[in-house]
Motif scaffolding. Structure first.
Motif: not given
Lengths: 607, 244, 300
Positions: B112-141
């Motif tokens: 369900x692509x639309x719902x996934x996109x909505x969930x991504x927003x929701x999850x990023x709201x829950x984890x603002x720190x993750x939202x800041x790093x959204x484009x970064x390579x995960x291994x560098x965190x």
């Protein structure tokens, strides 16, 4: 004289074809941590599908290409499903050996179906060339380049933009993590094998058109070139594989321009060894980091070796000695003599691969070194044969260990690739170093075996001498295994990290294993040379290396009695049943596949 | 409790690795909405328990049930589709992929692509720190940031239960607090939590119930509040020789 | 048994001294500037939650991993970045957290591998031809070589007797057939066979039940009494408190406390690392009060 422009174009075209192979190998390694030795066989199948389409069905080029893509992809899926997946829980080297077995089966099947003779693939394109500066580009060059670029672009789009492309990348990065987010990693494997096989098959058709010739035996070399390109670019690195392929193609093309065609492969394998030794993570690895972890792991299935009672062994030995007196069958005695010589090779490899865990795929090179040393010293310099045979053993021990020593720092699959490359280098040096080795014509008129000055022509006498040498070296190996060296080598095999933490130098003990094993194999090669009276650079080929490994596995890795039993079973039985040569290789492939799958500990168990 | 079956239940599970037995008749359950903690020292069999639930290791005896239905023999992707999210030990992010790609991989089983996109927003709201790093390579965190991404990735599957293997491992005290309060928040949204922890006292502060595992056996089972004041459990989680 | 007998705990310089050790993996700093020292005859414990960097520090000291920064001095020489075999030769032996026995070797052979660095008769110290001489001596086996092997085999039995009848009756069984606890014991026996100046034990009681743990405590205490210098990673705090001369507490790759066991137990930073602030989430459960205990709870 052709211009440098033409050499560059030629190098890029060949590099493009290597790229079609190497990208598939890199994808497969990425998700399965497996070096797929059956990859070149898919390329052969692709080439023959193309030949059938063009020559028999007279299809136009796009239809030919589509047929090849579909059939090769299906073959890739079948290889994954029936060759690889059943070995999911097996030691890491097991699937690698399975792909070697598969390559034997596929190559021989093609050979049986289409005969070993080369065939030409009719060109389906106008023979039109564009003149540029001092050189020219042909229609086919552009087509191959176009297909290469299109394939790379499509692959890139698949990996970056599609859901399953992401799944492939995620699985390559962390298989377990991909599983727990719900990726069906079996499906990922299937997709990857299908893509890799389709690309490889296309490579086969294009190379057939480019050189206008295909043979059933061209797959092995293709696999090797693909592996070289992949290693240059960094194992498992898809963009790296493309750059590595183009680089390899250009280096080969320039090298051939400078020194001649017979040097082509030498450049490839020297490049392989240089990269493995200097930059085992490839040219593009950014940081110093360990090679991907699954490179470890030997082929040792925990098992209880079957201990045969000493009286039984003594009785068997006595029977073997008495056999020529009991029956009057020269053919059988010759066959068994051959088996004893292969048993020596098996003893050598079971020590190196079984006891010490270094799965060598280039062991025939030790036979070649021993054989050539003894043959040349006796034929060209007139030394007594008993002395030259010992010299052959010592040369194989010394030179063999020296040549393999750069690979001592490698682990697991890398050792197998490196030894394979070193074995090929030895064969190519023999081919090209004409002033010493007589080059492609080989060494003829090698003096016969002798027993303290008396030439041996009698079949039975040769049999007894071979058996005595084999028995003596087998007993010596048993003594070695019961010493501190036996446990030290096995410790290196079981856990090299823990071994090093207790002061065990890996170089020293791998070196001793290769030295002892090299001596045993060198004696075998030397004896063989004098028995045949003629050898050339193809006498000791890669098939023999793989056969040696099959012997060692069949008997039980590290198991001295097992190596002898394995040799008798694999050399003796096909002769006794008079199986024709092309079916014999097929049989060895099937034997390897079945063993790896159903009895990895071998007949007598690993030690 | 109620008529509804537990969201997760293990019944009399035995597990072997070769000759070594990892579980001896292990039984435990997680009711809907609960946070349940599995405590125990290293090599007590905790991580094997996670693998059993996910179908990565097959038990030799016993049963694993989700919503009262046996999942033995189901593949891991099938089990994930039943609503089981995972935060693996040591995070196990896809290091060379971006944070965004990591999060969307968490929704791999969903279409369900639309719902996934909505969930991504929701999850990023829950984890603002993750939202800041959204484009970064995960291994560098950093370790703490990676733990956030791992939890966010698990949420992207819209799980009904998340199983977590040592979510506070290797984190500084500050990050440990953040991670534990986020687990409470996630639980507050109705997701059940089953977590393996060695850092017992911390975990028990947010848990409803706990089990103590020792050499493959459950030796104590109690409400978290009781475990916190239980001297036996202090010994067990800090490895006292006198436990049980 | 054969361990160096040197009871004086504090000599002039430490036997092992690591300063400013750093090791990073990608964005994660596993060890972020740790100082650590062990004096001859001391038993020093390293404690801290999983992931605090204890095992990484062990790997750096034993040469399995190379530090990104920092120095490691052992017996006066800098050993940072040396090969594992070089560090073993210098006199450090270790066990591994997850147990790395040689699976296909018998218990006796596993322990004999520990004594590999002590082989003299069969491994003459000759340059260049040393390895070939070793091969020849192993095949010919003169009296001196046989005597050396026999002595070491006797010593293996002696070391194994330390573990009562846990290992001796199984001396010829392959290690892959052993229980988890027995593999840990084999590892310790193997390390002891090296007669190390410094013994690194990485969680020797992981996966052991209380009885087995108590047994292991006695064994380590007896090693200490013999003067063996030990650096110990352990989670079971009562064991740490009973055995250690000094305790080092790591958290998040850094040393947060160091000192006598009693002092460390009451250190606020340690209590916070182990027990948290007690302020997690908005509504902590009632039992939270328990964490306000002033010391790490350890029952004797």
């Amino acid at each position: 004289m052709t211009s440098w422009f033409d050499h560059t174009i030629n190098g890029l075209i060949i590099g493009n074809i290597y790229g079609l192979l190497a990208v598939g190998l890199a994808l497969i390694f990425g998700v399965s941590r497996l070096i797929n030795f059956a990859h070149g066989s898919v390329y052969v199948v692709g080439a023959y599908v193309g030949w059938v389409a063009v020559s028999v069905l007279h299809t136009p080029f796009p239809v030919t290409l589509a047929l090849v893509v579909i059939l090769a992809a299906l073959l890739g899926i079948a290889i994954e499903r029936f060759g690889i997946r059943p070995l999911a829980g097996a030691p890491r080297i097991a699937p690698l050996l399975a792909t070697i077995g598969l390559s034997f089966v596929l190559d021989q099947t093609v050979q049986i179906l289409f005969s070993p003779d080369p065939r030409s693939v009719p060109m389906q394109l106008p023979n039109w060339r564009l003149e540029i500066g001092g050189g020219s580009i042909g229609m086919l060059d552009l087509l191959i380049g176009g297909i290469g670029i299109t394939a790379a672009g499509a692959l890139f789009a698949f990996l970056k933009l599609t859901k399953w492309g992401w799944a492939v990348r995620a699985t390559a990065l962390d298989r377990d993590a991909a599983r727990v987010v719900g990726v069906d990693v079996d499906q990922v494997n299937r997709i990857v094998f299908a893509i890799a096989a389709a690309l490889g098959g296309v490579g086969g058709v294009l190379v057939g058109m480019y050189y206008n010739v295909i043979t059933p035996t061209m797959g092995f070399e293709a696999t090797l070139k693909g592996i070289v390109a992949e290693v240059v670019g960094g194992v498992g690195n898809v963009p790296g594989a493309i750059v590595g392929s183009l680089l390899l193609g250009i280096i080969e093309s320039y090298g051939v321009a400078l020194l001649g065609t017979s040097y082509r492969n030498l450049f490839a394998f020297l490049l392989l060894i240089a990269i493995l030794v200097l930059r085992p993570n490839g040219l593009f690895a950014s940081r110093h980091q360990l090679p991907p972890e699954p490179m470890t792991g030997t082929f040792i299935a925990p098992s209880k070796p079957i201990g045969l009672p000493v009286p039984l062994l003594a009785a068997l030995a006595a029977f073997a000695i008495a056999l020529p007196l009991l029956i009057d069958n020269g053919y059988l005695i010759q066959t068994l003599t051959n088996a004893w010589l292969y048993a020596l090779l098996g003893l050598s490899l079971t020590l190196v691969a079984g006891t010490s865990g270094q799965v060598s795929l280039g062991h025939a090179a030790l036979l070649a070194i021993g054989g050539y040393t003894s043959a040349l010293l006796a034929a060209d310099y007139g030394f007594p044969v008993w002395l030259t045979i010992i010299a052959g053993g010592l040369m194989a021990a010394g030179l063999g260990t020296l040549l393999v020593s750069p690979a001592f720092r490698l682990r697991g699959h890398y050792v197998s690739i490196a030894t394979l490359g070193i074995g090929e280098i030895v064969a190519l040096v023999i081919l090209n170093w004409e002033s010493v080795t007589h080059g492609p014509i080989g060494v003829a008129g090698i003096p016969p075996l002798e027993f303290f000055g008396r030439p041996l022509y009698d079949t039975n006498a040769i049999y007894w001498v071979a058996f005595a040498i084999m028995l003596a070296l087998a007993l010596l190996q048993v003594r070695l295994l019961s010493s501190h060296l036996g446990r030290t080598m096995r410790a290196v095999r079981d856990d090299d990290v823990a071994a090093r933490s207790f002061g065990i130098s890996l170089n020293r003990y791998k070196g001793l294993a290769f030295a002892f094993g090299g001596f045993v194999a060198g004696i075998s090669g030397a004896f063989t040379a004098h028995m045949y009276s003629f050898i050339n650079h193809e006498t000791f080929n890669t098939h023999i290396s793989v056969l040696a490994l099959t012997i060692a596995i069949l008997g039980g890795m590290g198991n001295v009695g097992g190596a002898i039993l394995g040799a008798v079973a694999l050399i003796g039985l096909p002769e006794v049943f008079r199986i024709a040569a092309e079916y014999r290789i097929l049989l060895y492939g099937i034997a390897l596949l079945l063993l790896v799958r159903f009895r990895p500990q071998g007949l007598l168990g690993t030690v | 409790m109620t008529q509804t079956p537990p969201i997760l239940e293990l019944r009399d599970v035995d597990t072997f690795y070769g000759p070594v037995q990892a579980h001896f008749g292990l039984s435990l359950r997680v009711e809907r909405g609960e946070i349940v903690c599995l405590l125990g020292g290293n090599a007590s069999g905790k991580s094997t328990t996670m693998k059993i639930i996910l179908g990565l290791v097959k038990p030799t005896a016993g049963d694993v049930l989700i919503d009262g239905v046996s999942v033995l023999g189901l593949s891991t992707p099938r089990i994930v589709r039943l609503g089981v999210g995972t935060v693996p030990e040591a995070r196990r992010l896809f290091g060379a992929m971006s944070v965004r790609e990591n999060l969307l991989m968490g929704a791999f089983t969903r279409n369900d692509k639309a719902a996934v996109a909505a969930d991504l927003e929701r999850v990023l709201a829950l984890f603002p720190r993750v939202a800041e790093r959204i484009g970064q390579q995960a291994g560098t965190l950093s370790g703490g940031e990676q733990q956030m991404v791992a939890m966010a990735r698990a949420l992207m599957a819209r799980p009904r239960i998340i199983i977590m293997d040592e979510p506070t491992m290797g984190l500084s005290p500050l990050w440990v607090d953040r991670v534990l309060s986020l687990i409470r928040d996630i639980n507050g949204e109705g997701v059940s939590i089953f977590m393996v922890e060695q850092n017992a006292n911390l975990a028990l502060q947010i848990a409803d119930r706990g089990y103590v595992l020792q050499t493959g056996r459950v030796v104590i089972e109690a409400a978290a509040a009781d475990l916190l004041v239980d001297t036996r459990i202090r010994d067990a989680y800090l490895g006292g020789a006198e436990a049980a | 048994m054969n361990a160096p007998v040197n009871a004086s705990p504090i000599t002039t310089a430490p036997l092992l001294e690591a300063t400013g050790l750093v090791r990073r993996f990608g964005g994660v700093t596993a060890v972020g500037g740790i100082d650590l020292s062990v004096f001859e005859g001391e038993l020093v414990s390293v404690i801290g939650p999983n992931g605090a960097g204890k095992t990484t520090a062990f790997n750096l000291i034993s040469g399995l991993d190379k530090p990104d920064a920092g120095a490691i001095r052992f017996a006066g020489a800098n050993i940072a970045g040396r090969s594992p075999e070089g560090i073993a030769a210098a006199g450090i032996a270790r066990t591994f957290q997850h147990g790395r026995v040689f699976a296909n070797l018998s218990i006796a052979d596993n322990v004999l591998i520990g004594a590999h660095g002590r082989l003299r008769a069969v491994r003459p110290d000759w340059p260049i031809i040393g390895p070939l001489a070793e091969l020849a001596l192993a095949l010919v086996r003169p009296a001196s070589v046989r005597a050396e092997e026999a002595t070491l085999r006797d010593e293996v039995s002696e070391i194994l007797s330390l573990f009562g009848d846990r290992l001796l009756p199984r001396i010829d069984q392959p290690a892959h057939s052993l229980s988890y606890a027995n593999r840990r014991r084999v590892e310790i026996a193997r390390a002891l066979a090296a007669r190390p100046r410094l013994l690194l034990l990485d969680e020797p009681t992981a996966g052991m039940n209380p009885t087995e743990t108590a047994e292991m405590l006695e064994i380590i205490a007896s090693l200490k009494a013999r003067g063996q210098t030990i650096l110990l990673i352990e989670h079971k705090l009562d064991m740490v408190m009973r055995l250690s001369d000094r305790v080092i507490v790591l958290d998040d790759g850094r040393k947060i406390a160091e000192g006598k066991p009693q002092a460390v137990r009451t250190d606020p930073a340690v209590i916070e690392a182990y027990l948290g602030h007690g302020n997690i989430g908005a509504a902590a459960p009632a039992g939270n009060a328990a964490t306000a205990a002033p010391t790490l709870p350890v029952t004797a």
